[in-house]
Design a protein around this motif. Structure first.
Motif, PDB file in Angstrom:
ATOM      1  N   TYR A 226       0.538  -1.301  -0.234  1.00 15.47           N
ATOM      2  CA  TYR A 226      -0.019  -0.260  -0.107  1.00 15.47           C
ATOM      3  C   TYR A 226       0.727   1.410   0.011  1.00 15.47           C
ATOM      4  N   MET A 231      -2.903   1.602  -3.404  1.00 19.39           N
ATOM      5  CA  MET A 231      -4.381   0.620  -2.979  1.00 19.39           C
ATOM      6  C   MET A 231      -4.080  -1.154  -2.423  1.00 19.39           C
ATOM      7  N   THR A 232      -5.269  -1.465  -2.688  1.00 18.12           N
ATOM      8  CA  THR A 232      -3.891  -3.355  -1.970  1.00 18.12           C
ATOM      9  C   THR A 232      -3.968  -3.742  -3.507  1.00 18.12           C
ATOM     10  N   LYS A 235      -6.749  -4.773  -5.643  1.00 15.38           N
ATOM     11  CA  LYS A 235      -7.664  -4.131  -6.377  1.00 15.38           C
ATOM     12  C   LYS A 235      -5.685  -3.376  -8.050  1.00 15.38           C
ATOM     13  N   TRP A 236      -4.804  -4.040  -7.420  1.00 10.71           N
ATOM     14  CA  TRP A 236      -3.439  -3.505  -8.336  1.00 10.71           C
ATOM     15  C   TRP A 236      -3.502  -4.728  -9.107  1.00 10.71           C
ATOM     16  N   LYS A 238      -6.010  -6.465 -10.288  1.00  8.17           N
ATOM     17  CA  LYS A 238      -7.053  -6.767 -10.868  1.00  8.17           C
ATOM     18  C   LYS A 238      -6.425  -5.071 -12.602  1.00  8.17           C
ATOM     19  N   LYS A 239      -6.326  -3.932 -11.627  1.00  7.40           N
ATOM     20  CA  LYS A 239      -5.859  -3.257 -12.595  1.00  7.40           C
ATOM     21  C   LYS A 239      -4.972  -3.063 -13.727  1.00  7.40           C
ATOM     22  N   CYS A 274     -14.053  -5.981 -15.639  1.00  8.86           N
ATOM     23  CA  CYS A 274     -13.419  -5.319 -16.079  1.00  8.86           C
ATOM     24  C   CYS A 274     -12.973  -4.033 -16.683  1.00  8.86           C
ATOM     25  N   GLU A 277     -15.192  -1.704 -17.199  1.00  8.85           N
ATOM     26  CA  GLU A 277     -15.514  -0.428 -15.661  1.00  8.85           C
ATOM     27  C   GLU A 277     -14.303   0.603 -16.224  1.00  8.85           C
ATOM     28  N   HIS A 278     -13.095   0.159 -16.334  1.00 11.22           N
ATOM     29  CA  HIS A 278     -11.890   1.265 -16.916  1.00 11.22           C
ATOM     30  C   HIS A 278     -11.879   1.746 -18.182  1.00 11.22           C
TER      31      HIS A 278
END
Length: 297
Positions: A226, A231-232, A235-236, A238-239, A274, A277-278
């Motif tokens: 972090y 960020m967690t 989350k990273w 997935k991004k 996903c 969403e991005h």
């Protein structure tokens, strides 16, 4: 389609009667004589290992590069996750030499007189191809000969041979990337998080396995992560997978299903959700927009 669970390769090989092998503590070398079932295969290994191919061939894929190893080729592969494709018909046969960080670090210090210096090492991919001079090729051929002996070599001799490989690579001058990586291995096992995450984001690894790779407890891993990324880890990851999926849409001819599996999503629907969403568009529409722009240009 769902991604298969990853094979724990060291555990699969260690003590397996299918493979001829010799072991000294955590040091293991084996004549891996087995066809690759299916393609690609994702696997996880708790130690680094050297791979010398003597029959057939394989193609290792990382987020950054592809490495083809055919008979007579060799590479050093870092501990962690890897993806390999079978490239030739018939068996894939290789000499695998598995060595932990601690062993390499001790040989570099005690036998090569190299201390772990401060500073940041040049980045190396999870696969480091080795340049084989005659001495190194003869070394691998000698090890292969051990498997045809009536009596196994002593543990003392095997330990010497493990050390010999590290010293050969570190002092020959032919493999600066591998040598640099060896010399930067920390004796406490703690590694930088950024290269670990870039090497492993597309694999189906648990956070506790990523933490172990970095030499940290899970709590310390989450805290350090972090601080770096704000960020967690979940989350990273997935991004980063979605970003890599976008790159593959732009640079490859793979379909959406293939890309979803390549980048670590368990199913195509999750990837589509996903991606939308991005980037505000589903991947197939984004791909068609790229094709239309190419026609206009």
């Amino acid at each position: 389609m769902r991604r298969k669970d990853m094979v724990h390769f060291y555990e699969f090989v260690d003590g397996n009667p299918l493979f001829k092998q010799f072991k000294v503590d955590d040091l293991l070398f084996t004549a891996y004589d087995c066809p690759i079932e299916g393609s690609p295969v994702d696997y996880w290994i708790k130690t680094n290992y050297f791979c010398y191919v003597f029959v057939g061939g394989g193609r290792w894929k990382t987020p950054h590069e592809e490495y083809v190893l055919k008979a007579g080729d060799a590479a050093f592969l870092k501990k962690g996750a890897h993806r390999v494709y079978k490239i030739l018909n018939g068996d894939f046969c290789a000499l695998l030499i598995m060595v932990p960080d601690e062993f390499i670090a001790s040989v570099m210090k005690e036998e090569c007189g190299m201390n772990h210096s401060a500073g940041t090492a040049a980045y190396t991919d999870s696969v480091i191809r080795l340049n084989l001079n005659k001495t190194l090729k003869d070394y691998f051929d000698t090890l292969l000969g051990y498997f045809s002996l009536e009596n196994p070599p002593s543990k003392s001799l095997l330990t010497i041979k493990f050390k010999e490989l590290i010293v050969n690579i570190a002092t020959s001058g032919h493999n600066p990337l591998a040598t640099g990586y060896f010399n930067k291995l920390n004796t406490d096992g703690k590694r930088s998080l950024k290269p670990i995450m870039e090497e492993h984001f597309m694999f189906n690894l648990k956070l506790k396995e990523l933490a172990k790779l970095s030499g940290r407890s899970l709590a310390t891993f989450n805290r350090d992560f972090y601080k770096i990324y704000n960020m967690t880890p979940a989350k990273w990851i997935k991004k980063r997978r979605v970003e890599y999926g976008k790159f593959l849409l732009e640079t490859s001819d793979k379909n959406i299903n293939e890309i979803a599996l390549d980048i670590g999503f368990e199913n195509t629907s999750h990837f589509i959700k996903c991606f939308r969403e991005h980037y505000q568009h589903p991947p197939l529409r984004y791909k068609r927009m790229l094709e239309q722009q190419a026609v206009v240009a």
